[in-house]
Design a protein around this motif. Structure first.
Motif: not given
Length: 232
Positions: A91, A134, A137-138, A163-168
């Protein structure tokens, strides 16, 4: 007069040898080269980015492609993108040169007319994700040429992505070829390739027959010269 006869016959032999008269080798060689050139073009793999139902998916999401192949991305709604990542850091952009389509917004349930194509230049694994918020992550991810030994799989990548807190998203739209969707992309591509091969083979045959024709005319001229000198 008779002294010139061996010279004329020798000239005739050289002319015929130059054009491979009667052997057909010129036609075979040229046709083979044309067929080889036509078959060197790679396959095109079409990947749907989401679908009519709006699923967070790439279809297919596990692609095997050879060097010279292309991977063509077709976008569905509402908004998605294609970006290059690494297995170790899901991500997120692979590096400053990671390919990125930018966010593509599509209305309705049909594919966007805008497409992006990746030219495969290595058999190394290419990890792909949707960089829209998101989506990665999904589970919206894919891979080109996953390692054959099973040490790194798409399922593993997706599990780590969850488990990633946010997509970059990558900072720059780059690395992909922008195009326009054709309703018969696959058949058009195959048809064009076949036509090119047939045309090249046909032209090769015409070229070879032309060489034989001139050789025959040259031979006729030499024979005429021989008999003319005998008569004189």
């Amino acid at each position: 007069m008779y002294a010139t006869l061996p010279l004329l016959l020798a000239a005739a032999s050289l002319a015929l040898a130059q054009y491979d008269y009667g052997s057909g080798s010129a036609a075979t060689t040229t046709a083979s080269a044309a067929a080889s050139a036509a078959s060197s073009s790679g396959s095109n793999h079409i990947v749907k980015v989401s679908n009519a139902a709006g699923d967070l998916s790439f279809t297919p999401n596990n692609i095997t492609a050879a060097v010279g192949d292309t991977v063509e991305f077709h976008f569905y709604g509402p908004t998605h993108s294609v970006a290059q990542s690494t297995f170790a850091a899901p991500c997120a952009p692979a590096n400053a040169n990671a390919f990125f389509s930018g966010e593509i917004t599509t209305t309705g349930t049909t594919a966007n007319t805008e497409i992006f194509t990746y030219n495969v230049n290595s058999t190394s694994a290419i990890w792909i994700y949707c960089a829209y918020a998101s989506h990665c992550e999904n589970g919206m991810a894919a891979v080109i040429n996953a390692p054959a030994d099973g040490s790194k799989t798409l399922a593993m990548y997706q599990a780590a992505a969850a488990k990633v807190s946010g997509t970059t998203a990558p900072a720059t739209v780059q690395g992909l070829v922008k195009g326009t969707l054709s309703t018969s992309t696959s058949s058009t591509s195959t048809s064009t390739s076949s036509s090119a091969s047939a045309s090249a083979t046909k032209n090769a045959g015409v070229e070879a027959r032309g060489g034989v024709k001139w050789a025959a005319l040259g031979f006729t001229g030499v024979v005429a010269a021989v008999f003319g000198s005998l008569i004189v």
